[in-house]
Motif scaffolding. Structure first.
Motif, mmCIF file in Angstrom:
data_model
loop_
_atom_site.group_PDB
_atom_site.id
_atom_site.type_symbol
_atom_site.label_atom_id
_atom_site.label_comp_id
_atom_site.label_asym_id
_atom_site.label_seq_id
_atom_site.Cartn_x
_atom_site.Cartn_y
_atom_site.Cartn_z
ATOM 1 N N GLU A 26 -1.676 4.153 -47.719
ATOM 2 C CA GLU A 26 -0.833 4.819 -46.679
ATOM 3 C C GLU A 26 -0.484 4.099 -45.318
ATOM 4 N N ASP A 45 7.124 -0.950 -53.838
ATOM 5 C CA ASP A 45 7.423 0.238 -54.715
ATOM 6 C C ASP A 45 6.293 1.130 -54.384
ATOM 7 N N ASP A 47 5.624 4.576 -54.991
ATOM 8 C CA ASP A 47 4.981 5.217 -55.905
ATOM 9 C C ASP A 47 3.910 4.432 -56.525
ATOM 10 N N ARG A 50 0.917 3.871 -54.645
ATOM 11 C CA ARG A 50 0.014 5.136 -54.469
ATOM 12 C C ARG A 50 -0.765 5.322 -55.747
ATOM 13 N N ALA A 51 -0.040 5.263 -56.865
ATOM 14 C CA ALA A 51 -0.779 5.672 -58.157
ATOM 15 C C ALA A 51 -1.791 4.480 -58.131
#
Length: 71
Positions: A26, A45, A47, A50-51
């Motif tokens: 983050e 990207d 998403d 974070r994944a």
């Protein structure tokens, strides 16, 4: 905005449980967004990033490398 950290310090903090790969990601995403005008990052990207960070946080300590979780 959060201050940048040395990668070895960040890795040590993650290993000690003082922060997580997700929190580090983050902070990295925030830093990229704050400096978007520089054009230094071509594609982000969030998403997928974070994944990947969440997956890194779930990995057992025995399977982690020296810079585990550092974006």
């Amino acid at each position: 905005m959060r201050q940048p950290q040395d990668a070895t310090l960040l890795a040590a903090r993650i290993a000690a449980g003082e922060t997580t790969a997700a929190a580090a990601m983050e902070a990295a995403l925030d830093a990229v967004a704050a400096r978007a005008a520089l054009g230094a990052v071509v594609r982000v990207d969030p998403d997928a990033a974070r994944a990947a960070a969440r997956a890194a946080d779930r990995l057992p300590a025995a399977q982690r490398g020296p810079f585990h979780g550092v974006p």
